[in-house]
Design a protein around this motif. Structure first.
Motif, mmCIF file in Angstrom:
data_model
loop_
_atom_site.group_PDB
_atom_site.id
_atom_site.type_symbol
_atom_site.label_atom_id
_atom_site.label_comp_id
_atom_site.label_asym_id
_atom_site.label_seq_id
_atom_site.Cartn_x
_atom_site.Cartn_y
_atom_site.Cartn_z
ATOM 1 N N THR A 4 -20.506 32.079 -2.746
ATOM 2 C CA THR A 4 -21.299 31.084 -2.035
ATOM 3 C C THR A 4 -20.400 29.907 -1.693
ATOM 4 O OG1 THR A 4 -23.181 31.722 -3.419
ATOM 5 C CG2 THR A 4 -23.448 29.772 -2.051
ATOM 6 N N PHE A 6 -19.622 26.340 1.119
ATOM 7 C CA PHE A 6 -20.158 25.354 2.052
ATOM 8 C C PHE A 6 -19.277 25.321 3.285
ATOM 9 C CE2 PHE A 6 -20.338 20.991 3.764
ATOM 10 C CZ PHE A 6 -21.700 20.895 4.015
ATOM 11 N N MET A 64 -24.748 26.326 3.600
ATOM 12 C CA MET A 64 -24.386 27.092 2.423
ATOM 13 C C MET A 64 -24.496 28.555 2.808
ATOM 14 S SD MET A 64 -26.157 27.062 -1.368
ATOM 15 C CE MET A 64 -27.750 27.673 -0.766
ATOM 16 N N ARG A 66 -23.851 32.651 1.751
ATOM 17 C CA ARG A 66 -23.669 33.601 0.646
ATOM 18 C C ARG A 66 -23.297 34.962 1.230
ATOM 19 N NH1 ARG A 66 -27.946 32.476 -2.219
ATOM 20 N NH2 ARG A 66 -26.820 31.347 -3.829
ATOM 21 N N GLY A 89 -21.683 22.362 -5.858
ATOM 22 C CA GLY A 89 -23.126 22.552 -5.700
ATOM 23 C C GLY A 89 -23.948 21.338 -6.071
ATOM 24 N N PHE A 92 -24.638 19.199 -3.094
ATOM 25 C CA PHE A 92 -25.318 19.824 -1.958
ATOM 26 C C PHE A 92 -26.833 19.741 -2.137
ATOM 27 C CE2 PHE A 92 -27.318 23.572 -0.033
ATOM 28 C CZ PHE A 92 -26.864 23.486 1.267
ATOM 29 N N CYS A 94 -30.199 21.493 -0.228
ATOM 30 C CA CYS A 94 -30.786 22.379 0.762
ATOM 31 C C CYS A 94 -31.769 21.585 1.608
ATOM 32 C CB CYS A 94 -31.474 23.531 0.044
ATOM 33 S SG CYS A 94 -32.543 24.523 1.087
ATOM 34 N N GLY A 101 -27.308 22.938 -4.700
ATOM 35 C CA GLY A 101 -26.714 24.249 -4.543
ATOM 36 C C GLY A 101 -26.379 24.864 -5.888
ATOM 37 N N LEU A 105 -20.928 27.099 -6.010
ATOM 38 C CA LEU A 105 -20.692 26.749 -4.609
ATOM 39 C C LEU A 105 -19.308 26.111 -4.470
ATOM 40 C CD1 LEU A 105 -21.993 26.500 -1.722
ATOM 41 C CD2 LEU A 105 -22.666 24.182 -2.397
#
Length: 198
Positions: A4, A6, A64, A66, A89, A92, A94, A101, A105
């Motif tokens: 995963t 960014f 992000m 995956r 993460g 981050f 969402c 995240g 990440l």
């Protein structure tokens, strides 16, 4: 098993990543984009690409993504002028759910040997910039283009007008209306264009 990461530049454009990637728009706090990765393409053309630096109070939009772990080697070859920054993460969020995240990440940041501002010998490729801005437009509309322009340092770097004969390997074809919008935005931002030498 998955990876995963960014994406904040060309990786935002889903036409340049594997079709099986799961993509979630979001925001990364404490980072800022800059035109500060220099290198040379297989065609011999020098170029400048995007990287990020940590900056208190800054925020950038991105995605992000995956993918299956089996695709990591291909991704690392693509990002060969970069090193991985792990565990971002926590920074981050969402867009849809305002959730952080995952712990694993990561993002790609310029490797030290490539970290320098673009210049006449290493300009921004218009074909690369088109790809990036088309991705931002697809995800956030005109506001995405404005955000990118406002949250990216290094617009003193010249832009090589290679749209007609692209040097960028993941080139895209812009809809004429989007090309006009991008050109208008860049002109208003005072971009220094350089013509391709015959």
């Amino acid at each position: 098993m998955t990876i995963t990461y960014f994406g904040y530049g060309s990786l935002v454009n889903i036409d340049t990543i594997p079709a099986n990637a799961e993509v979630t728009p979001g925001k990364l706090s404490g980072w800022l984009r800059e035109w500060r990765v220099c290198g040379q393409g297989e065609d011999g053309q020098g170029r400048c690409a995007l990287t990020v630096r940590q900056e208190d109070g800054a925020e950038i939009w991105g995605v992000m993504a995956r993918e299956p772990r089996t695709q990591l080697a291909d991704l690392e070859r693509r990002e060969q002028r970069y090193v991985k920054v792990e565990a971002v993460g926590v920074s981050f969020r969402c867009e849809a759910l305002q959730q952080p995240g995952p712990e694993d990440l990561f993002l790609f940041q310029a490797a030290p040997e490539h970290l320098r501002w673009g210049c006449d010998q290493h300009p921004i490729l218009q074909s690369y910039l088109d790809c990036v801005l088309a991705g931002f437009f697809r995800t956030w509309g005109e506001a995405g283009i404005d955000h990118f322009l406002d949250t990216t340092d290094g617009w003193h770097v010249p832009v090589l007008q290679d749209r007609a004969r692209p040097h960028y390997p993941r080139k895209i074809t812009l809809d004429p209306d989007l090309a006009e919008l991008i050109d208008d935005k860049l002109r208003a931002h005072g971009i220094d264009y350089r013509k391709v030498k015959d």
